[in-house]
Design an enzyme around this catalytic site. Structure first.
Site, PDB file in Angstrom:
ATOM      1  CE  LYS A  76      -2.504  -1.487   3.538  1.00  0.00           C
ATOM      2  NZ  LYS A  76      -1.801  -2.643   3.865  1.00  0.00           N
ATOM      3  CB  THR A  77       3.758   2.403   2.168  1.00  0.00           C
ATOM      4  OG1 THR A  77       2.921   2.030   3.366  1.00  0.00           O
ATOM      5  CG2 THR A  77       4.672   3.433   2.226  1.00  0.00           C
ATOM      6  CG  ASP A 128       0.150   3.340   6.423  1.00  0.00           C
ATOM      7  OD1 ASP A 128      -0.712   2.694   5.991  1.00  0.00           O
ATOM      8  OD2 ASP A 128       1.217   2.822   6.896  1.00  0.00           O
ATOM      9  CB  THR A 156      -5.354  -3.501   7.939  1.00  0.00           C
ATOM     10  OG1 THR A 156      -5.989  -2.677   8.982  1.00  0.00           O
ATOM     11  CG2 THR A 156      -4.023  -3.451   8.081  1.00  0.00           C
ATOM     12  NE  ARG A 211       6.664  -4.522   5.263  1.00  0.00           N
ATOM     13  CZ  ARG A 211       5.540  -3.898   5.785  1.00  0.00           C
ATOM     14  NH1 ARG A 211       4.697  -4.208   6.660  1.00  0.00           N
ATOM     15  NH2 ARG A 211       5.023  -2.644   5.296  1.00  0.00           N
TER      16      ARG A 211
HETATM   17  P1  ATP Z   1       1.743  -1.540   5.512  1.00  0.00           P
HETATM   18  O1  ATP Z   1       0.382  -1.153   5.274  1.00  0.00           O
HETATM   19  O2  ATP Z   1       2.187  -2.503   6.490  1.00  0.00           O
HETATM   20  O3  ATP Z   1       2.629  -0.229   5.359  1.00  0.00           O
HETATM   21  P2  ATP Z   1       2.260  -2.082   3.125  1.00  0.00           P
HETATM   22  O4  ATP Z   1       1.165  -2.600   2.435  1.00  0.00           O
HETATM   23  O5  ATP Z   1       2.286  -0.517   2.761  1.00  0.00           O
HETATM   24  O6  ATP Z   1       2.237  -2.420   4.261  1.00  0.00           O
HETATM   25  P3  ATP Z   1       4.704  -1.860   1.592  1.00  0.00           P
HETATM   26  O7  ATP Z   1       5.781  -1.157   2.713  1.00  0.00           O
HETATM   27  O8  ATP Z   1       4.458  -0.926   0.491  1.00  0.00           O
HETATM   28  O9  ATP Z   1       3.638  -2.622   2.097  1.00  0.00           O
HETATM   29  O10 ATP Z   1       5.591  -3.017   0.954  1.00  0.00           O
HETATM   30  C1  ATP Z   1       6.341  -3.714   1.715  1.00  0.00           C
HETATM   31  C2  ATP Z   1       7.706  -4.101   0.728  1.00  0.00           C
HETATM   32  O11 ATP Z   1       7.279  -5.110   0.032  1.00  0.00           O
HETATM   33  C3  ATP Z   1       8.226  -2.908   0.294  1.00  0.00           C
HETATM   34  O12 ATP Z   1       9.360  -2.700   0.656  1.00  0.00           O
HETATM   35  C4  ATP Z   1       8.280  -3.361  -1.437  1.00  0.00           C
HETATM   36  O13 ATP Z   1       9.737  -3.605  -1.541  1.00  0.00           O
HETATM   37  C5  ATP Z   1       7.722  -4.575  -1.418  1.00  0.00           C
HETATM   38  N1  ATP Z   1       6.604  -4.785  -2.454  1.00  0.00           N
HETATM   39  C6  ATP Z   1       5.448  -4.618  -2.127  1.00  0.00           C
HETATM   40  N2  ATP Z   1       4.560  -4.627  -3.052  1.00  0.00           N
HETATM   41  C7  ATP Z   1       5.361  -5.182  -4.194  1.00  0.00           C
HETATM   42  C8  ATP Z   1       5.243  -5.269  -5.682  1.00  0.00           C
HETATM   43  N3  ATP Z   1       4.028  -5.457  -5.954  1.00  0.00           N
HETATM   44  N4  ATP Z   1       6.347  -5.829  -6.336  1.00  0.00           N
HETATM   45  C9  ATP Z   1       7.397  -5.652  -5.645  1.00  0.00           C
HETATM   46  N5  ATP Z   1       7.692  -5.625  -4.549  1.00  0.00           N
HETATM   47  C10 ATP Z   1       6.829  -5.050  -3.722  1.00  0.00           C
END
Ligand code: ATP
Length: 334
Positions: free
Chosen positions: A64-65, A109, A158, A217
């Site tokens: 998401k981030t 977030d 979430t 992640r």
């Molecule tokens: P949170 O909600 O806990 O912050 P998030 O869903 O925002 O989690 P991110 O921090 O965006 O998750 O992603 C986590 C890691 O996974 C990032 O460092 C990234 O490298 C990797 N990642 C996420 N999605 C992808 C994708 N579609 N392709 C490649 N790498 C990804």
């Protein structure tokens, strides 16, 4: 050889940032979300207007981030990042909103954890690009309207269901992020191994991918742990056996369940005969917050068909008994 030194001050956060895809076409998987989003962004760029507000829902670590950063990059717009828990008072949000530049992307977030007064201020800002600054207290208080620059809100949660309807309805587009398929996680792992300068043959990638809980992640984190193991105990090459041995050592089982997942299932089976049992009772029994059990462990257990959420509480499936190598009571499944 390496873009990221494996021991760059041991800073895993830095490594995680370096592994983030920067543009939409580098983002792996979530093909529906990617296509929907690219239409939203493309048409906004053509109209030269900020796109509608975007809500992203899904389990932690699904990207998401990363997507929020990509949205700003694709729009060539600045990005401001904050989170629901940081917005305790309406003034915290007003300070951000009133200093946004035109077209800026504001990422909030954990938007479901924003305090009520801030939330109400956000409604008006999202709809009319306006905030009411309240001056004074009690009967003498007056609201001074203040125009703010048109911006795009990107909210992440979430669980979209936790959001009050008036907030949810103000988003023009909701991206539902699902767990990734193992084949997609393999692509994530290949990309990361290239960036980290780690040799990853297909059988090793396959083994890590299927144990990564459908989450990029986690895939990236397990890759680093397996790399440590391969460097210290072998010749650095991550084949299937090395990956499996390393992941067993880190208590990630063959289906990707980690300690918390297995604790939840274990308690549900051994202490409550497979359920039904309420979330808070279950959480107390594993020594975790109910939110952790609900947000972190359960969605994956449900998706793996090991646990069901019913109106009467959490229930283990037949597969859960098999997975933990236990025998269900004779009357368990009617
Ligand atoms: P949170 O909600 O806990 O912050 P998030 O869903 O925002 O989690 P991110 O921090 O965006 O998750 O992603 C986590 C890691 O996974 C990032 O460092 C990234 O490298 C990797 N990642 C996420 N999605 C992808 C994708 N579609 N392709 C490649 N790498 C990804």
């Amino acid at each position: 050889r390496e873009l990221v030194s494996p021991d760059a001050a041991g800073d895993e956060v830095q490594i995680e940032a370096a592994l983030r895809p920067k543009r939409l076409d580098e983002f792996i998987g979530q093909s529906r979300v990617r296509e929907q989003l690219s239409l939203v962004l493309e048409s906004a760029l053509r109209r030269r207007r900020p796109p509608d507000h975007v809500l992203m829902s899904g389990s932690p670590g699904l990207g998401k981030t990363t997507l929020a950063m990509i949205i700003a990059a694709e729009l060539n717009a600045p990005l401001r990042i904050t989170s629901g828990p940081a917005l305790e008072r309406a003034g915290d949000l007003a300070a951000i909103l009133s200093t946004l530049s035109e077209g800026e992307v504001l990422f909030i977030d954990e938007i479901h954890r924003m305090a009520r007064p801030a939330e109400e201020m956000l409604y008006l800002a999202m709809e009319d690009f306006r905030v009411d600054i309240v001056v004074g207290k009690g009967p003498g208080a007056t609201a001074i309207p203040l125009d703010i620059a048109p911006f795009t809100l990107v909210g992440a949660t979430t669980r979209a269901g936790l959001l009050p309807a008036p907030l949810r309805d103000r988003f023009g587009f909701t991206a539902h992020m699902d767990f990734y398929e193992p084949a997609e996680l393999e692509q994530v792992l290949y990309r990361s191994s290239r960036l980290l300068g780690v040799e990853l043959p297909p059988d090793g990638a396959h083994e890590i991918a299927r144990r990564s809980r459908g989450t990029p992640r986690i895939a990236n984190r397990l890759l680093r742990r397996v790399r440590d193991f391969a460097d210290v105990r072998a010749d650095g090459v991550i084949d299937r056996d090395i990956a499996a041995a390393a992941l067993n050592l880190y208590e990630v089982d063959a289906e990707g369940l980690d300690r918390l997942d297995r604790a939840v299932l274990g308690v549900l089976l051994k202490k409550f005969g497979g359920g039904p049992v309420g979330l808070s009772t279950l959480a107390v029994a594993v020594g975790e917050e109910p939110e952790t059990v609900e947000v972190v462990a359960e969605p994956f257990l449900v998706r793996q068909g090991l646990l069901a959420r019913t109106p009467r509480g959490r229930v283990a499936t037949a597969a859960a008994w098999t997975h933990l190598g236990l025998t269900p009571p004779p009357d368990a499944f009617g």
